[in-house]
Motif scaffolding. Structure first.
Motif, PDB file in Angstrom:
ATOM      1  N   ALA B  61      29.556  46.085  40.841  1.00  0.00           N
ATOM      2  CA  ALA B  61      27.956  45.851  40.973  1.00  0.00           C
ATOM      3  C   ALA B  61      27.462  46.152  42.403  1.00  0.00           C
ATOM      4  O   ALA B  61      28.282  46.102  43.180  1.00  0.00           O
ATOM      5  CB  ALA B  61      27.637  44.433  40.654  1.00  0.00           C
ATOM      6  N   CYS B  78      27.530  34.736  37.672  1.00  0.00           N
ATOM      7  CA  CYS B  78      28.723  35.330  38.038  1.00  0.00           C
ATOM      8  C   CYS B  78      29.826  34.378  38.141  1.00  0.00           C
ATOM      9  O   CYS B  78      30.010  33.327  38.853  1.00  0.00           O
ATOM     10  CB  CYS B  78      28.599  36.177  39.422  1.00  0.00           C
ATOM     11  SG  CYS B  78      30.198  36.529  39.957  1.00  0.00           S
ATOM     12  N   PHE B  80      32.940  34.837  39.062  1.00  0.00           N
ATOM     13  CA  PHE B  80      33.850  35.441  40.073  1.00  0.00           C
ATOM     14  C   PHE B  80      33.409  35.103  41.618  1.00  0.00           C
ATOM     15  O   PHE B  80      34.001  35.760  42.336  1.00  0.00           O
ATOM     16  CB  PHE B  80      34.522  36.748  39.822  1.00  0.00           C
ATOM     17  CG  PHE B  80      34.826  36.927  38.415  1.00  0.00           C
ATOM     18  CD1 PHE B  80      35.907  36.366  37.684  1.00  0.00           C
ATOM     19  CD2 PHE B  80      33.786  37.366  37.439  1.00  0.00           C
ATOM     20  CE1 PHE B  80      36.324  36.714  36.516  1.00  0.00           C
ATOM     21  CE2 PHE B  80      34.269  37.711  36.069  1.00  0.00           C
ATOM     22  CZ  PHE B  80      35.309  37.053  35.804  1.00  0.00           C
ATOM     23  N   ALA B  82      31.183  36.267  43.157  1.00  0.00           N
ATOM     24  CA  ALA B  82      31.041  37.576  43.743  1.00  0.00           C
ATOM     25  C   ALA B  82      29.871  37.934  44.507  1.00  0.00           C
ATOM     26  O   ALA B  82      29.384  38.897  45.305  1.00  0.00           O
ATOM     27  CB  ALA B  82      31.468  38.708  42.835  1.00  0.00           C
ATOM     28  N   CYS B  94      34.299  41.096  43.197  1.00  0.00           N
ATOM     29  CA  CYS B  94      33.638  41.576  41.854  1.00  0.00           C
ATOM     30  C   CYS B  94      34.636  41.979  40.875  1.00  0.00           C
ATOM     31  O   CYS B  94      35.562  42.971  41.258  1.00  0.00           O
ATOM     32  CB  CYS B  94      32.663  42.632  42.259  1.00  0.00           C
ATOM     33  SG  CYS B  94      31.747  43.310  40.725  1.00  0.00           S
ATOM     34  N   GLY B  96      33.576  43.456  37.915  1.00  0.00           N
ATOM     35  CA  GLY B  96      33.056  44.752  37.296  1.00  0.00           C
ATOM     36  C   GLY B  96      32.855  44.346  35.754  1.00  0.00           C
ATOM     37  O   GLY B  96      32.552  45.214  35.041  1.00  0.00           O
ATOM     38  N   CYS B  97      32.713  43.114  35.633  1.00  0.00           N
ATOM     39  CA  CYS B  97      32.114  42.681  34.226  1.00  0.00           C
ATOM     40  C   CYS B  97      30.777  43.160  33.716  1.00  0.00           C
ATOM     41  O   CYS B  97      30.489  43.353  32.525  1.00  0.00           O
ATOM     42  CB  CYS B  97      32.374  41.384  33.714  1.00  0.00           C
ATOM     43  SG  CYS B  97      30.856  40.230  34.530  1.00  0.00           S
ATOM     44  N   GLY B  98      29.839  43.278  34.681  1.00  0.00           N
ATOM     45  CA  GLY B  98      28.526  43.827  34.348  1.00  0.00           C
ATOM     46  C   GLY B  98      27.546  42.745  34.033  1.00  0.00           C
ATOM     47  O   GLY B  98      26.339  42.987  33.519  1.00  0.00           O
ATOM     48  N   LEU B  99      27.936  41.383  33.573  1.00  0.00           N
ATOM     49  CA  LEU B  99      26.999  40.505  33.290  1.00  0.00           C
ATOM     50  C   LEU B  99      25.803  40.556  34.089  1.00  0.00           C
ATOM     51  O   LEU B  99      24.782  40.151  33.466  1.00  0.00           O
ATOM     52  CB  LEU B  99      27.938  39.095  33.187  1.00  0.00           C
ATOM     53  CG  LEU B  99      27.144  37.795  32.983  1.00  0.00           C
ATOM     54  CD1 LEU B  99      26.535  38.234  31.489  1.00  0.00           C
ATOM     55  CD2 LEU B  99      27.879  36.534  33.116  1.00  0.00           C
ATOM     56  N   CYS B 100      25.944  40.482  35.416  1.00  0.00           N
ATOM     57  CA  CYS B 100      24.878  40.354  36.409  1.00  0.00           C
ATOM     58  C   CYS B 100      23.779  41.356  36.021  1.00  0.00           C
ATOM     59  O   CYS B 100      22.549  41.063  35.835  1.00  0.00           O
ATOM     60  CB  CYS B 100      25.286  40.162  37.636  1.00  0.00           C
ATOM     61  SG  CYS B 100      26.330  41.781  38.267  1.00  0.00           S
TER      62      CYS B 100
HETATM   63  S1  SF4 Z   1      29.692  42.631  37.786  1.00  0.00           S
HETATM   64 FE1  SF4 Z   1      30.592  40.546  36.964  1.00  0.00          FE
HETATM   65  S2  SF4 Z   1      31.684  40.082  38.719  1.00  0.00           S
HETATM   66 FE2  SF4 Z   1      30.698  41.826  39.523  1.00  0.00          FE
HETATM   67  S3  SF4 Z   1      29.027  40.618  40.713  1.00  0.00           S
HETATM   68 FE3  SF4 Z   1      28.189  41.007  38.363  1.00  0.00          FE
HETATM   69  S4  SF4 Z   1      28.694  39.236  37.343  1.00  0.00           S
HETATM   70 FE4  SF4 Z   1      30.005  38.996  39.146  1.00  0.00          FE
END
Ligand code: SF4
Ligand code: SF4
Lengths: 282, 296
Positions: B61, B78, B80, B82, B94, B96-100
């Protein structure tokens, strides 16, 4: 103060250094973060007083609420959810591949019908105990489980900042190592003087520079190979903190799960001096 | 075509030295270095790279400061840790889950593709060799392992090879699982130390879990005969064949300095034992029924 012991290549003597350093200091906490193959307990023989399961949250779908819209599959970056739409009117189903799940929470949070809740899945255990006044913590990853970083995070939650914390990291240079080493005040890299040792040392050095942890080298079995590591250390101004010769007696102690401290007194002061060389104020 | 993986649980037991020797002894094979975390086999095989590929995997992200109003929702969400208080994403933390990026109502977070390493198809005087370099502080080593194993398999099928020799990583986690999946035989290299035994048991359970047939090699068996006996007993009780016992030799590190497979470096008892191990494995692999051992 947190000192981690790492090594690009496995089998260079990481655990030996970590254990003996811990034994020669006062007010120590020892964390074995090599959760795939934890070995330090074989040498420290701690009496385990607490045992906790370590979990990650994974999704569980309430089939009666779910209408198989497919949103969860779409938002999961790790392909750990598959939605199988059913025949018309026949209910479809949602498959969860829990070994791929990172426990990020995206699916449960973004499900439009709130059909997903999170349940705990055990990935390993954390054990805590004492050995000769050293507070001991380690993690053991369950067999067949792929992801060690979440378990390493759980081991590190037990860090006691009032103590000198020694972390035994897993071998290598990728995620499990970074998870173990980050946050340390210093990292000791243990290597041996062969092209393998040097190759993996260089990778470990680059990794530590990336995460910004200061480091030095301990050269183990320094007389078995060539001078490639010495030359590299000199050229890159990396301190060589200690050199240990190949010694059948040390190898034999190791094979029996015995530390050097207490058996070879010439090393007592060597390990005590190590901390002073690091220039860290406890 | 048979796939043989050489693993150990514990690092530094002599996996790569053995793999390189097999590379020198076996005919008609492809080699793969699946220890992508700390690859060493190339130091003994001296590859000349023929083809080079980027390994793309996962995302990271990034917050666009021009759009971000610093509401802090992403930091809370997040899992993690991150995202820093300064609204800068730590690319190492990070996952890379993409939640943010999905929950940011200002659409200030973009997901960018990672280039997390490189992999190579090379020529060596021993045959084709597939190897890789994972980028510094990158993850997804399991995926990279699967990728290079697939490439090796394609070569093996195309060129009608008899064997794929796989140098596996230490441990029992993600890259190890990716290295042993669907192999015909796992050779576990252990040493007569308490750590060696402990880690051997965990890797035996892991191969058992995935139903891979296993054989054991005891390296430096004469360093502690009592522990060697323990390994014998364990293997016997689990019905696992020990295919070789290699004596300790100070020549091994010297062969590394000379950068040649051990069997080409010295004609001594170590070499004789490695040759006998390979012959045993070859006869096991040729036709004999492989049963899954080590499953409890
Ligand atoms: S992509 Fe997931 S792990 Fe990376 S900053 Fe966003 S919420 Fe956190
Ligand atoms: S928690 Fe994250 S990784 Fe796990 S299934 Fe849901 S979206 Fe995928």
């Amino acid at each position: 103060m947190i000192i981690s012991i790492a090594s690009g290549k496995g089998g260079t003597g990481k655990t030996t250094i970590a254990v003996n350093l811990a034994l020669s200091l006062e007010n120590v906490q020892f964390l074995d973060c090599d959760v795939e193959e934890p070995n330090a307990h074989l040498f420290l023989k701690p009496v385990i007083s607490e045992r906790m399961s370590a979990y990650i949250p994974i999704p569980e779908v309430a089939e009666e609420t779910c209408d198989c819209c497919g949103r969860c599959q779409e938002v999961c970056a790790f392909n750990s959810i598959a939605v199988l739409p059913g025949e018309i009117r026949e209910h479809g189903s949602v498959l969860i591949f829990s070994h791929l799940c990172h426990g990020c929470g995206a699916c449960s949070l973004l499900c439009p019908l709130d059909a997903i809740r999170e349940v705990n899945k055990e990935i390993g255990i954390v054990e805590k105990g004492f050995s000769n006044g050293i507070q001991f913590v380690h993690g053991k990853l369950n067999i067949g489980e792929a992801m060690s970083p979440p378990l390493i995070r759980q081991v590190k939650k037990h860090v006691d900042p009032t103590k000198t914390v020694i972390i035994d990291a897993p071998p290598g240079t990728t995620c499990p190592v970074i998870e173990s080493v980050k946050g340390s005040d210093y990292c000791i890299l243990v290597t041996e003087p062969t092209p393998f040792g040097l190759n993996d040392l260089v990778l470990a050095v680059e990794m530590l520079k990336t995460i910004g942890v200061p480091f030095g080298i301990i050269l183990n079995r320094y007389d078995i190979g060539d001078d490639c590591v010495d030359v590299y250390a000199r050229e890159n101004r990396i301190p060589v903190l200690m050199k240990i010769p190949f010694d059948r007696e040390i190898a034999s102690l190791y094979s029996k799960g015995l530390p050097i401290i207490g058996y070879k007194s010439e090393y007592d002061s060597e390990f005590k001096k190590l901390l002073i060389k690091l220039n860290l104020n406890p | 075509m048979k796939q043989i993986v050489i693993i150990s649980g514990k690092g530094g037991t002599g996996k790569t030295v053995l793999t390189a020797s097999f590379a020198s002894l076996a005919h008609n094979k492809v080699m793969v270095d699946c220890d992508v975390d700390a690859a060493d086999l190339h130091l003994l095989l001296h590859p000349s790279v023929k083809e080079r590929f980027e390994f793309r995997s996962g995302q990271t992200a990034r917050i666009d400061k021009a759009l971000c109003v610093e509401c802090g929702k992403c930091i809370d969400m997040c899992r993690f840790d991150a995202i820093g208080k300064d609204f800068i994403i730590d690319p190492i933390a990070c996952e890379g889950c993409g939640l943010c990026s999905r929950i940011c109502v200002y659409e200030a977070i973009v997901m960018e593709e990672n280039i997390s390493g490189e992999w190579f198809i090379s020529d060596t005087r021993f045959g084709p060799f597939v190897h890789a370099r994972l980028g510094i502080a990158e993850d997804n080593s399991g995926k990279l392992v699967s990728r290079i194993r697939q490439a090796a398999k394609e070569i093996a099928v195309q060129e009608n090879k008899s064997y794929i020799l796989i140098d596996g990583p230490p441990g029992i986690g993600c890259p190890v699982i990716a290295s042993i999946t669907d192999t015909d035989l796992a050779v576990i290299v252990t040493e007569p130390t308490l750590s060696g035994i402990h880690d051997m048991l965990r890797i035996i359970d892991t191969t058992g879990h995935f139903q891979i047939p296993v054989k054991v090699v005891i390296n430096k068996y004469d360093l502690n005969l009592e522990n060697t006996r323990k390994i014998n007993d364990i293997c016997e009780s689990r019905n696992i064949e020990i295919v070789g016992r290699i004596p300790f030799s100070a020549e091994v590190p010297r062969s590394l300095v000379q950068a040649v497979p051990f069997v080409e470096y010295a004609k001594d008892e170590v070499t004789a034992e490695i040759i006998s191990i390979w012959n045993t494995m070859e006869s096991i692999l040729q036709g004999k029924n492989l049963t899954t051992k080590g499953v409890q």
